[in-house]
Design an enzyme around this catalytic site. Structure first.
Site, PDB file in Angstrom:
ATOM      1  N   HIS A  14       0.832  -1.206   0.000  1.00 27.31           N
ATOM      2  CA  HIS A  14       0.000   0.000   0.000  1.00 27.31           C
ATOM      3  C   HIS A  14       0.871   1.263   0.000  1.00 27.31           C
ATOM      4  CE1 HIS A  14      -3.706   2.293   1.094  1.00 27.31           C
ATOM      5  NE2 HIS A  14      -2.826   3.102   1.652  1.00 27.31           N
ATOM      6  N   GLU A  15       1.794   1.340   0.943  1.00 24.70           N
ATOM      7  CA  GLU A  15       2.632   2.542   1.039  1.00 24.70           C
ATOM      8  C   GLU A  15       3.542   2.673  -0.175  1.00 24.70           C
ATOM      9  OE1 GLU A  15       1.697   4.663   3.093  1.00 24.70           O
ATOM     10  OE2 GLU A  15       0.529   3.358   4.414  1.00 24.70           O
ATOM     11  N   HIS A  63       1.710   4.573  -2.797  1.00 29.76           N
ATOM     12  CA  HIS A  63       1.784   6.023  -2.566  1.00 29.76           C
ATOM     13  C   HIS A  63       3.160   6.561  -2.981  1.00 29.76           C
ATOM     14  CE1 HIS A  63      -1.995   6.728  -0.530  1.00 29.76           C
ATOM     15  NE2 HIS A  63      -1.768   5.833   0.413  1.00 29.76           N
TER      16      HIS A  63
END
Ligand code: ZN
Length: 497
Positions: free
Chosen positions: A264-265, A268
């Site tokens: 997920h990170e 980003h």
């Protein structure tokens, strides 16, 4: 002020913002990841406050408005990036100055108190404690709608803070579609006795750290232009375009938690790393919106990280590192990483049910802003909506209406951007798959073709275009949640038929 003076002035302010932001981000990173001497906290807090004040005073200064107005009178002579910068600064500046300064001050101190009261209310399961704070917070946000101004529903004004251009009309249509197509599926799964096998630990931390490195290699998160830290609540932070850092938390008994927080990170971070460096000079080197940023993390986490192809490449890694996978096959792992079940807590929700949690919050916020409901009715209405949408009734306020920090932190209008992000992700995925063989890239353990498409069509543009326009350029149409609903329906019907 001449046009070139105005451009110079904003460029100088931008340069200062970047330096100030870099210093603040490093102070935050240092405290979050390495731990700092207790006795340094006060001075660090003061320094962070001073840095914020420097940014703030440069932004609200009268010469900012003078530069904006000068450039607005030359719109036809500006290039695309200059126009986007003027649009952004003009909107932010006018919004800020629309609110009476004494109101901002009072709200800031109200929210500073409310956060700790919310923590206590949640711990003691006592809604009455936070109720008077929520009353004032929602009353302020109702006034905020008037100060900002709006054309349709007053809530539009709040949405716009997190998702530029989003409206109640667009969000209502999206959520009506989810209600119609996804709620029956969730109820069916809740009643089904098909229970996928769960992963069994222990998962030694050293092996998990190796797996993180492997994931960075597969996804294309450039560790030479970043860093991986360990924290309680994972986040991603940008120091500069060439130093975008991510964090995770490892649990000995749970491999999926760190694995999916890293993916997920990384989503980003790759967005940030791929942004065109020249945008920084125009203050446009950031995600197009909250939802757009979330679309990148959730696409990588869910649509790629929980696909059949990903299960195929993940299983050999798990077998090589941990003891519990000897008799596992690809299909078992695919099912295990896609367990869906109705639950109470949003941040622990699976891919299928996540947006239903958002609908509950959105409908309540919207009704509070339009005055249809009262704060004192929130706990009961919350529980009713969970029963209606997810088929479960929270046993306590802590697992219900008091679970999120947002309202206590004064953030109203924020929640829909999470759901909007998921929908943009599916829309991009649909368009990308016409050109890129995504599954083959995953099986080759090299997402370069995927990230190449995203860089070209989404990442590099930063905030040059508003979210809807960015999607239109990349996919041929503006926001269209049909792809997302269709994706969920197909995936989870097949999983749980
Ligand atoms: Zn995120």
């Amino acid at each position: 002020m001449t046009k070139s003076n105005a451009l110079d002035l904003l460029a100088k302010k931008n340069e200062a913002f970047r330096a100030l932001n870099m210093a603040s981000s490093l102070i935050h990173w240092d405290a979050a990841t390495t731990g700092v001497p207790e006795k340094s906290l006060e001075a660090r807090g003061n320094a962070a406050g001073w840095l914020y004040g420097e940014t703030f005073s440069r932004f609200v200064a009268p010469d900012t408005l003078e530069a904006i107005e000068t450039l607005e009178s030359f719109t036809n002579e500006l290039n695309e990036k200059e126009r986007a910068m003027v649009r952004k600064w003009g909107s932010d500046y006018r919004k800020f100055h629309a609110v009476p300064p004494e109101e901002v001050k009072a709200y800031n101190s109200l929210v500073a108190q409310a956060e700790s009261v919310w923590e206590k209310a949640r711990e003691t399961n006592d809604f009455a404690l936070i109720e008077p704070f929520y009353e004032k917070i929602f009353a302020y946000n109702r006034r905020l709608c008037d100060w900002y101004g709006y054309e349709g529903h007053p809530y539009d004004a709040l949405l716009d803070d997190y998702e530029k251009g989003a409206t109640v009309k667009m969000t209502d249509e999206f959520f009506a579609l989810l209600r119609e197509k996804i709620t029956p599926l969730v109820k069916m799964i809740g009643a089904s006795d098909k229970k996928p096998r769960e992963l069994e630990g222990p998962f030694p931390l050293a092996k998990q750290r190796d797996l993180t490195k492997w994931l960075c290699g597969v996804t294309g998160y450039d560790v030479l232009r970043g860093k991986i830290g360990e924290v309680e609540h994972p986040f991603c932070t940008t120091i500069t375009r060439n130093d975008v850092r991510i964090t995770t938390k490892y649990h000995e008994d749970n491999i999926l938690s760190s694995l999916y927080s890293v993916i997920h990170e990384a989503g980003h971070a790759i967005y940030e790393q791929n942004m065109s460096e020249e945008l920084d000079a125009y203050d446009l080197g950031d995600g197009a919106s909250m939802g757009m940023h979330e679309s990148q993390s959730r696409m990588l986490e869910n649509m790629i990280g929980r696909s059949h192809a990903f299960a195929e490449i993940l299983l050999p890694e798990l077998k090589a590192s941990f003891d519990g996978f000897k008799d596992w096959d690809n299909e078992m792992l695919y099912r295990a990483i896609n367990i869906a079940r109705p639950s109470f807590i949003r941040i622990e929700a699976d891919e299928l049910t996540y947006c239903l949690h958002i609908i509950v919050r959105y409908e309540l916020e919207k009704a509070l802003i339009s005055g249809e409901i009262k704060v004192k009715d929130l706990p009961g209405l919350w529980a009713d909506k969970y029963e209606e949408l997810l088929g479960v009734r929270p046993p306590s306020y802590a697992k219900g209406v008091l679970q999120d920090v947002h309202w206590g932190a004064g953030l109203v209008g924020y929640f829909p951007s999470y759901a909007i992000g998921n929908a943009y992700a599916a829309q991009y995925m649909h368009a990308m798959k016409k050109i890129v063989d995504v599954d083959s890239a995953v099986r080759a353990k090299n997402l370069a073709p995927v990230m190449g498409w995203l860089k070209e069509n989404v990442h590099r543009h930063g905030q040059v275009h508003l979210p809807d326009e960015l999607a239109r350029r990349a996919t041929g149409e503006g926001f269209n949640p049909a792809y997302y609903v269709d994706y969920l329906q197909k995936k989870f019907t097949a999983l749980y038929q």
